[in-house]
Design a protein around this motif. Structure first.
Motif, PDB file in Angstrom:
ATOM      1  N   TYR A  75      52.989  39.106  33.611  1.00  0.00           N
ATOM      2  CA  TYR A  75      51.600  38.907  34.045  1.00  0.00           C
ATOM      3  C   TYR A  75      51.419  37.526  34.657  1.00  0.00           C
ATOM      4  O   TYR A  75      50.652  37.358  35.619  1.00  0.00           O
ATOM      5  CB  TYR A  75      50.670  39.105  32.850  1.00  0.00           C
ATOM      6  N   THR A  91      51.740  37.432  38.430  1.00  0.00           N
ATOM      7  CA  THR A  91      50.918  38.291  39.291  1.00  0.00           C
ATOM      8  C   THR A  91      50.117  37.487  40.302  1.00  0.00           C
ATOM      9  O   THR A  91      49.947  36.269  40.182  1.00  0.00           O
ATOM     10  CB  THR A  91      49.978  39.171  38.449  1.00  0.00           C
ATOM     11  N   ASP A 148      51.224  43.350  35.883  1.00  0.00           N
ATOM     12  CA  ASP A 148      52.417  43.651  36.669  1.00  0.00           C
ATOM     13  C   ASP A 148      52.543  45.161  36.859  1.00  0.00           C
ATOM     14  O   ASP A 148      52.303  45.943  35.926  1.00  0.00           O
ATOM     15  CB  ASP A 148      53.660  43.115  35.942  1.00  0.00           C
TER      16      ASP A 148
END
Length: 225
Positions: free
Chosen positions: A50, A53, A207
């Protein structure tokens, strides 16, 4: 959870590779024996990915917003989440109990060549004096820290001490339905919401590959008084 890399065996440790976008993977050593902090849990992988991202990228420059940000990870275990942040340019302190310091140090050394920010390991026992970690960091990261009922009060106390109004706490955890896990989760949020506001990150902002409906990512900030 699909596409989680299986570790390879090897001596005292076994190694798990954690993919990074267009870059060499992290190689994370895990202990073949030990407590919950000795292995990489799925929530740690989801949180690590994450951090890569698009919402954490400055679109005008393509540079990660993590660069030069002060990041503190709680309950780091292997240190994988903090290491990912450090490869993205953050100045990271990974923390856990004394008996996990050697594992975190091993993984820092193993992946030091990938770090573009900085990273160090320190002891932090939740609920005890955390003044050495002040002033408050820009981010506090937590992966799968909600599991022991007796640790909830100390954890929330530490968050109250270390998080300022400008700190973003990013918490990732796997929802578990066995035993008293639902009650522990409920109690944690009851304690947390007295001082903090909680927002869940939808799956589509996580993600594309490393995400799961059973694993939640939350952004937590201090409530305005």
């Amino acid at each position: 959870m699909e596409a989680l890399v299986v570790g390879e065996s090897g001596g005292e440790y076994f190694t798990r590779e954690v993919e990074r976008r267009a870059a060499s993977p992290l190689r994370i050593k895990q202990c073949s024996k030990g407590d919950v902090g000795c292995v990489v849990w799925d929530a740690a992988i989801v949180l690590s990915k994450y951090l890569e991202t698009e919402q954490f990228v400055e679109h005008s420059t393509g540079v990660y917003k993590w660069v030069n940000k002060r990041v503190l990870e709680l309950g780091s275990g292997t240190g994988v989440v903090g290491l990912m942040a450090a490869t993205l340019g953050a100045c990271v302190t990974v923390t856990d109990l004394e008996d996990l310091q050697s594992l975190m140090e091993v993984n820092i050394k193993e992946n030091q060549h990938l770090v573009t920010g900085s990273i160090q390991a320190k002891v932090l026992k939740w609920g005890e004096d955390g003044s050495e970690f002040l002033p408050s960091p820009d981010y506090i990261l937590m992966a799968d820290c909600i599991y022991y009922e007796q640790s909830l009060d100390p954890l929330v106390k530490t968050l109250r001490e270390l998080a300022s109004a400008e700190t973003c706490i990013i918490c990732c955890y796997e929802q578990r339905t066995m035993g008293n896990n639902p009650q522990v989760e409920q109690l944690f949020f009851e304690l947390l919401r007295r001082d903090f506001a909680v927002a869940e990150i939808p799956l589509e902002k996580q993600d594309e590959e490393y995400r799961s409906e059973d694993i939640r990512i939350l952004h937590i900030v201090r409530r305005e008084r």
